[in-house]
Design an enzyme around this catalytic site. Structure first.
Site, short mmCIF file in Angstrom:
data_model
loop_
_atom_site.label_atom_id
_atom_site.label_comp_id
_atom_site.label_asym_id
_atom_site.label_seq_id
_atom_site.Cartn_x
_atom_site.Cartn_y
_atom_site.Cartn_z
N VAL A 82 18.71 -30.12 41.77
CA VAL A 82 19.59 -29.66 42.79
C VAL A 82 19.68 -31.15 43.98
CG1 VAL A 82 20.21 -28.17 44.93
CG2 VAL A 82 19.23 -27.23 42.85
N LYS A 83 20.80 -31.61 43.94
CA LYS A 83 21.14 -32.76 44.74
C LYS A 83 21.67 -32.33 46.18
CE LYS A 83 23.11 -37.10 43.43
NZ LYS A 83 24.38 -37.50 42.80
N ILE A 84 20.72 -32.85 47.16
CA ILE A 84 20.77 -32.35 48.39
C ILE A 84 20.86 -33.67 49.23
CG2 ILE A 84 19.65 -31.41 50.54
CD1 ILE A 84 18.36 -29.36 48.49
#
Ligand code: G3P
Length: 219
Positions: A82-84
């Site tokens: 998950v890219k945050i």
């Protein structure tokens, strides 16, 4: 150093994956906007092609929204990362993802202290954007050197994922510094194979082999 493809294009991902040079994939909202496919379906299909980490980016700006997306995205496939974004709310979400066992890639990282915060929150990957720093006349690769030093000083588990790669020179420098991953547009990966002397050498060998064949000695 691992090489990821920075793309949402299934055709290119498949083509380069078939050559065996792709260790993973990163996407972002801009890359996804170029493809005509529902986001989650696209990520799922990428995971079917590449047997490695596939980054899918959240778009919420608040902690609750990021967490909701992070949980949903992480359920698409075991390889989803998950890219945050590297903001206060983002770092808070990364810490919570770490607690829940959700792997993260902290994106839009432009300073070594931002990278430090991401690593302390337990990020799986931290993505310094080298090309965009170069664009504004800063030294993108110096940021990677600084992050390498900080992560090594404290044995942080976070991997350095060099992003916003524009050239094979960036890939070379990233490898010399000891970055863990470089994520590259397809064109940069294709250019990694190229050298004019390789092309010239092949031509010479084939020309000479024709002489061998013409004499009937190619048995
Ligand atoms: O995926 C993040 C990063 O690699 C984007 O690169 O070229 O848009 O600065 P770029």
């Amino acid at each position: 150093m691992q090489i990821f493809i920075d793309s949402g294009n299934l055709e290119k991902i498949r083509e380069l994956n078939d050559l065996g040079v792709i260790d993973g994939v990163t996407t972002n909202p801009s890359l996804v906007s170029r493809e005509n496919k529902p986001f989650r379906q696209l990520i799922k299909e990428i995971c079917m092609i590449v047997d490695g980490p596939v980054s899918a980016e959240t778009v919420s700006e608040d902690f609750d929204g990021m967490m909701k997306e992070a949980v949903e995205l992480s359920k698409i496939h075991k390889n989803v990362i998950v890219k945050i974004v590297n903001t206060p709310q983002g770092i808070k979400a990364v810490k919570e993802c770490t607690r829940r066992g959700i792997k993260t890639n902290v994106t839009l990282t432009f300073s070594a202290v931002q990278a430090l915060l991401a690593a302390k929150a337990g990020a799986t990957y931290v993505s310094p954007f080298v090309g965009r720093l170069d664009d504004v006349k800063e030294d993108g690769m110096q940021l990677v050197r600084d992050i390498r030093q900080i992560f090594d000083n404290y044995d942080f588990g976070a991997k350095i994922l060099v992003a916003s790669v524009r050239s094979t020179g960036h890939v070379l420098e990233a490898a010399k510094i000891g970055a863990d991953v470089a994520t590259c547009p397809a064109e940069v990966i294709e250019n990694l194979f190229k050298h004019p002397l390789t092309d010239a050498g092949i031509k010479k060998f084939l020309d000479d082999w024709k002489k061998v064949r013409d004499k009937g000695l190619d048995k």
